[in-house]
Motif scaffolding. Structure first.
Motif, PDB file in Angstrom:
ATOM      1  N   ILE A 115       0.842  -1.207   0.000  1.00 21.87           N
ATOM      2  CA  ILE A 115       0.000   0.000   0.000  1.00 21.87           C
ATOM      3  C   ILE A 115       0.871   1.248   0.000  1.00 21.87           C
ATOM      4  CG2 ILE A 115      -1.660   1.354   1.354  1.00 21.87           C
ATOM      5  CD1 ILE A 115      -2.779  -1.413   2.311  1.00 21.87           C
ATOM      6  N   ASN A 116       1.895   1.271   0.837  1.00 19.25           N
ATOM      7  CA  ASN A 116       2.802   2.429   0.883  1.00 19.25           C
ATOM      8  C   ASN A 116       3.462   2.671  -0.470  1.00 19.25           C
ATOM      9  OD1 ASN A 116       2.336   3.218   3.531  1.00 19.25           O
ATOM     10  ND2 ASN A 116       3.990   1.956   4.352  1.00 19.25           N
ATOM     11  N   TYR A 119       0.561   3.814  -3.105  1.00 16.44           N
ATOM     12  CA  TYR A 119      -0.102   5.082  -2.811  1.00 16.44           C
ATOM     13  C   TYR A 119       0.887   6.180  -2.405  1.00 16.44           C
ATOM     14  CZ  TYR A 119      -4.744   3.005  -3.150  1.00 16.44           C
ATOM     15  OH  TYR A 119      -5.888   2.413  -3.612  1.00 16.44           O
ATOM     16  N   THR A 121       2.666   6.617   0.258  1.00 16.98           N
ATOM     17  CA  THR A 121       2.259   7.079   1.575  1.00 16.98           C
ATOM     18  C   THR A 121       3.154   6.473   2.638  1.00 16.98           C
ATOM     19  OG1 THR A 121       0.319   7.356   2.995  1.00 16.98           O
ATOM     20  CG2 THR A 121       0.564   5.236   1.936  1.00 16.98           C
ATOM     21  N   SER A 143      -9.974   4.177  -2.279  1.00 15.28           N
ATOM     22  CA  SER A 143      -9.219   5.300  -1.720  1.00 15.28           C
ATOM     23  C   SER A 143      -8.353   4.806  -0.568  1.00 15.28           C
ATOM     24  CB  SER A 143     -10.171   6.392  -1.217  1.00 15.28           C
ATOM     25  OG  SER A 143     -10.846   5.932  -0.055  1.00 15.28           O
ATOM     26  N   LEU A 144      -7.309   5.542  -0.289  1.00 17.77           N
ATOM     27  CA  LEU A 144      -6.429   5.201   0.822  1.00 17.77           C
ATOM     28  C   LEU A 144      -7.200   5.236   2.141  1.00 17.77           C
ATOM     29  CD1 LEU A 144      -3.601   4.488   1.770  1.00 17.77           C
ATOM     30  CD2 LEU A 144      -3.113   6.936   1.905  1.00 17.77           C
ATOM     31  N   LYS A 145      -8.070   6.195   2.283  1.00 16.92           N
ATOM     32  CA  LYS A 145      -8.890   6.311   3.508  1.00 16.92           C
ATOM     33  C   LYS A 145      -9.730   5.048   3.703  1.00 16.92           C
ATOM     34  CE  LYS A 145     -12.343   9.206   5.747  1.00 16.92           C
ATOM     35  NZ  LYS A 145     -13.185  10.396   5.646  1.00 16.92           N
ATOM     36  N   THR A 148      -7.396   2.038   4.746  1.00 14.70           N
ATOM     37  CA  THR A 148      -6.946   2.060   6.147  1.00 14.70           C
ATOM     38  C   THR A 148      -8.106   1.811   7.106  1.00 14.70           C
ATOM     39  OG1 THR A 148      -7.088   4.479   6.190  1.00 14.70           O
ATOM     40  CG2 THR A 148      -4.924   3.505   5.741  1.00 14.70           C
TER      41      THR A 148
END
Length: 169
Positions: A115-116, A119, A121, A143-145, A148
């Protein structure tokens, strides 16, 4: 058609026998035979190519007798002045492009790492033990939101959002 590459790029090439497509990195020459693939060539040391579909011929510049055909599901790299071909075991290798990440009984630390990368992040886990937790999940164009939040719900956790990172606790 010729490209010199330093860095990473994804290519989706339509075959054209009249105009062959070649990519040169510091270490290899890549002859495209109608395909989609990803190439990394960084710092003069790292070279890696993975084929999504089609086929690619890779030749070592220092030793043109070393040449390999790379097919879908395979990747090739250099090591000690050799071409090393292997099966691409990473199901998420092309996920940054397809926006699809699929994990089967994968550790939370590896999921967060992918994911990092995809994205760009900085998600962190509060403990190393948390990283050992396993999960089977598929994300598609989320979405990343959302991602998570789903990770937190899956393990009954919370997230702390900071200016430069998200910490899952």
């Amino acid at each position: 058609r010729k490209v010199n590459l330093k860095g990473e790029a994804f290519f989706d090439i339509t075959p054209n026998p009249k105009k062959p497509f070649r990519i040169e990195t510091e270490k290899v020459i890549i002859e495209v035979l109608g395909t989609a693939f990803n190439v990394k060539s960084e710092n003069g040391n790292l070279f890696e190519l993975a084929v999504e579909r089609g086929k690619v011929r890779v030749t070592l510049k220092d030793d043109p007798t070393q040449t390999q055909i790379v097919l879908p599901g395979e990747k090739i790299s250099t090591s000690e002045h050799q071409l090393v071909k292997a099966k691409n075991e990473n199901a998420n290798y092309f996920s940054w492009r397809t926006q699809r990440m699929q994990f089967k009984d994968e550790s939370l630390s590896n999921i967060v790492k992918v994911i990092n990368k995809n994205y760009h992040t900085n998600i962190q886990l509060s403990t190393q033990d948390l990283g050992n937790e396993k999960l089977t999940v598929t994300f598609y164009n989320n979405s990343l939101k959302y991602i998570t939040q789903l990770l937190c719900l899956s393990f009954n956790l919370e997230q702390e959002v900071k200016a430069d990172s998200t910490i899952i606790i």
